[in-house]
Scaffold this motif. Sequence first.
Motif, mmCIF file in Angstrom:
data_model
loop_
_atom_site.group_PDB
_atom_site.id
_atom_site.type_symbol
_atom_site.label_atom_id
_atom_site.label_comp_id
_atom_site.label_asym_id
_atom_site.label_seq_id
_atom_site.Cartn_x
_atom_site.Cartn_y
_atom_site.Cartn_z
ATOM 1 N N ILE A 146 0.816 -1.213 0.000
ATOM 2 C CA ILE A 146 0.000 0.000 0.000
ATOM 3 C C ILE A 146 0.855 1.272 0.000
ATOM 4 O O ILE A 146 0.604 2.191 -0.778
ATOM 5 C CB ILE A 146 -0.990 -0.020 1.184
ATOM 6 C CG1 ILE A 146 -2.028 -1.128 0.920
ATOM 7 C CG2 ILE A 146 -1.669 1.341 1.361
ATOM 8 C CD1 ILE A 146 -2.984 -1.413 2.033
ATOM 9 N N GLN A 147 1.887 1.324 0.821
ATOM 10 C CA GLN A 147 2.713 2.528 0.880
ATOM 11 C C GLN A 147 3.511 2.751 -0.404
ATOM 12 O O GLN A 147 4.006 3.844 -0.634
ATOM 13 C CB GLN A 147 3.675 2.459 2.081
ATOM 14 C CG GLN A 147 2.982 2.592 3.418
ATOM 15 C CD GLN A 147 2.379 3.973 3.654
ATOM 16 O OE1 GLN A 147 2.740 4.958 3.019
ATOM 17 N NE2 GLN A 147 1.435 4.043 4.588
ATOM 18 N N LYS A 148 3.590 1.738 -1.243
ATOM 19 C CA LYS A 148 4.318 1.877 -2.501
ATOM 20 C C LYS A 148 3.430 2.326 -3.663
ATOM 21 O O LYS A 148 3.919 2.556 -4.762
ATOM 22 C CB LYS A 148 5.024 0.569 -2.837
ATOM 23 C CG LYS A 148 6.145 0.303 -1.831
ATOM 24 C CD LYS A 148 7.039 -0.810 -2.237
ATOM 25 C CE LYS A 148 8.167 -0.899 -1.211
ATOM 26 N NZ LYS A 148 9.017 -2.017 -1.398
ATOM 27 N N VAL A 149 2.148 2.466 -3.409
ATOM 28 C CA VAL A 149 1.238 2.946 -4.450
ATOM 29 C C VAL A 149 1.484 4.438 -4.652
ATOM 30 O O VAL A 149 1.425 5.217 -3.686
ATOM 31 C CB VAL A 149 -0.240 2.674 -4.082
ATOM 32 C CG1 VAL A 149 -1.186 3.354 -5.071
ATOM 33 C CG2 VAL A 149 -0.520 1.177 -4.007
ATOM 34 N N GLY A 150 1.778 4.832 -5.870
ATOM 35 C CA GLY A 150 2.015 6.237 -6.183
ATOM 36 C C GLY A 150 0.793 7.086 -5.897
ATOM 37 O O GLY A 150 -0.330 6.691 -6.202
ATOM 38 N N GLY A 151 1.010 8.239 -5.275
ATOM 39 C CA GLY A 151 -0.085 9.157 -4.989
ATOM 40 C C GLY A 151 -0.543 9.093 -3.537
ATOM 41 O O GLY A 151 -1.250 9.976 -3.074
ATOM 42 N N ILE A 152 -0.157 8.022 -2.817
ATOM 43 C CA ILE A 152 -0.514 7.937 -1.406
ATOM 44 C C ILE A 152 0.532 8.700 -0.601
ATOM 45 O O ILE A 152 1.721 8.410 -0.664
ATOM 46 C CB ILE A 152 -0.604 6.471 -0.927
ATOM 47 C CG1 ILE A 152 -1.807 5.787 -1.587
ATOM 48 C CG2 ILE A 152 -0.713 6.411 0.600
ATOM 49 C CD1 ILE A 152 -1.986 4.336 -1.184
ATOM 50 N N GLN A 153 0.066 9.689 0.127
ATOM 51 C CA GLN A 153 0.960 10.492 0.956
ATOM 52 C C GLN A 153 1.265 9.763 2.267
ATOM 53 O O GLN A 153 2.413 9.614 2.654
ATOM 54 C CB GLN A 153 0.295 11.838 1.250
ATOM 55 C CG GLN A 153 1.142 12.806 2.013
ATOM 56 C CD GLN A 153 0.352 14.073 2.263
ATOM 57 O OE1 GLN A 153 -0.408 14.140 3.234
ATOM 58 N NE2 GLN A 153 0.516 15.057 1.385
ATOM 59 N N ARG A 154 0.224 9.309 2.953
ATOM 60 C CA ARG A 154 0.390 8.549 4.195
ATOM 61 C C ARG A 154 -0.933 7.864 4.535
ATOM 62 O O ARG A 154 -1.969 8.174 3.946
ATOM 63 C CB ARG A 154 0.864 9.423 5.347
ATOM 64 C CG ARG A 154 -0.106 10.492 5.787
ATOM 65 C CD ARG A 154 0.539 11.382 6.851
ATOM 66 N NE ARG A 154 -0.313 12.516 7.151
ATOM 67 C CZ ARG A 154 -1.107 12.601 8.208
ATOM 68 N NH1 ARG A 154 -1.165 11.616 9.076
ATOM 69 N NH2 ARG A 154 -1.834 13.674 8.419
ATOM 70 N N THR A 155 -0.857 6.948 5.499
ATOM 71 C CA THR A 155 -2.055 6.223 5.927
ATOM 72 C C THR A 155 -2.145 6.219 7.446
ATOM 73 O O THR A 155 -1.150 6.399 8.137
ATOM 74 C CB THR A 155 -2.034 4.757 5.437
ATOM 75 O OG1 THR A 155 -0.939 4.080 6.046
ATOM 76 C CG2 THR A 155 -1.934 4.678 3.931
ATOM 77 N N GLU A 156 -3.357 6.028 7.926
ATOM 78 C CA GLU A 156 -3.600 5.767 9.343
ATOM 79 C C GLU A 156 -4.349 4.450 9.412
ATOM 80 O O GLU A 156 -5.310 4.239 8.674
ATOM 81 C CB GLU A 156 -4.423 6.891 9.976
ATOM 82 C CG GLU A 156 -3.645 8.177 10.137
ATOM 83 C CD GLU A 156 -4.423 9.241 10.891
ATOM 84 O OE1 GLU A 156 -5.265 8.879 11.753
ATOM 85 O OE2 GLU A 156 -4.178 10.427 10.624
ATOM 86 N N THR A 157 -3.907 3.562 10.293
ATOM 87 C CA THR A 157 -4.466 2.217 10.378
ATOM 88 C C THR A 157 -5.268 2.048 11.659
ATOM 89 O O THR A 157 -4.829 2.438 12.739
ATOM 90 C CB THR A 157 -3.326 1.171 10.351
ATOM 91 O OG1 THR A 157 -2.534 1.388 9.187
ATOM 92 C CG2 THR A 157 -3.878 -0.238 10.327
ATOM 93 N N PHE A 158 -6.443 1.451 11.509
ATOM 94 C CA PHE A 158 -7.324 1.153 12.635
ATOM 95 C C PHE A 158 -7.625 -0.341 12.593
ATOM 96 O O PHE A 158 -8.256 -0.816 11.643
ATOM 97 C CB PHE A 158 -8.645 1.928 12.524
ATOM 98 C CG PHE A 158 -8.450 3.408 12.317
ATOM 99 C CD1 PHE A 158 -8.382 4.260 13.402
ATOM 100 C CD2 PHE A 158 -8.328 3.926 11.038
ATOM 101 C CE1 PHE A 158 -8.203 5.626 13.197
ATOM 102 C CE2 PHE A 158 -8.146 5.285 10.832
ATOM 103 C CZ PHE A 158 -8.081 6.135 11.921
ATOM 104 N N ILE A 159 -7.175 -1.080 13.596
ATOM 105 C CA ILE A 159 -7.426 -2.527 13.626
ATOM 106 C C ILE A 159 -8.788 -2.773 14.255
ATOM 107 O O ILE A 159 -9.102 -2.236 15.322
ATOM 108 C CB ILE A 159 -6.311 -3.259 14.397
ATOM 109 C CG1 ILE A 159 -4.989 -3.115 13.635
ATOM 110 C CG2 ILE A 159 -6.667 -4.726 14.608
ATOM 111 C CD1 ILE A 159 -3.792 -3.710 14.338
#
Length: 162
Positions: A128-141
Amino acid sequence: MDKNPEIDSVDLKILNLLMEDANMPYTEIGKRIQVSGGTIHVRMKKMEQMGIVKGSQLIIDHTKLGWDISAFLGIYLDKSSLYDEVASEMQKIPEVVNIHYTTGIYSIFAKIVCRDTQHLREVLHDKIQKVGGIQRTETFISLEERVNRPIPFGDTNQLDSY
């Protein structure tokens, strides 16, 4: 909701019964709503052609197969105009099971399913972090899913007012 004039209370009763049990035979549905099995078949074909019914799916409890982690990702994009491109790339990641274009602080809200926390880390970091255009993510389990159901169209006995 705008009512579709081609859909009537019989169609809604059919949909409600199939949402309760997608394996219910058309003959049984016909008996319950007092029409023939052939009528059910014709109406289902009509609703498929209209795009109301988009097929059916097998629902599997992934935890019983060793996929114990469900997580939701709030995804920030570099630019919101990248949504289509990012969503297309994310569709290629098998662990991504839902993608939503949203308002609010995230551009995308997605659900992923993984075997364990190590797998989750690999999916996040290596895919996911290698997908172009994604700046950052927040994860909720997710600790538990209590409800996962289709929206009901009301009590089938009261649908004649539709």
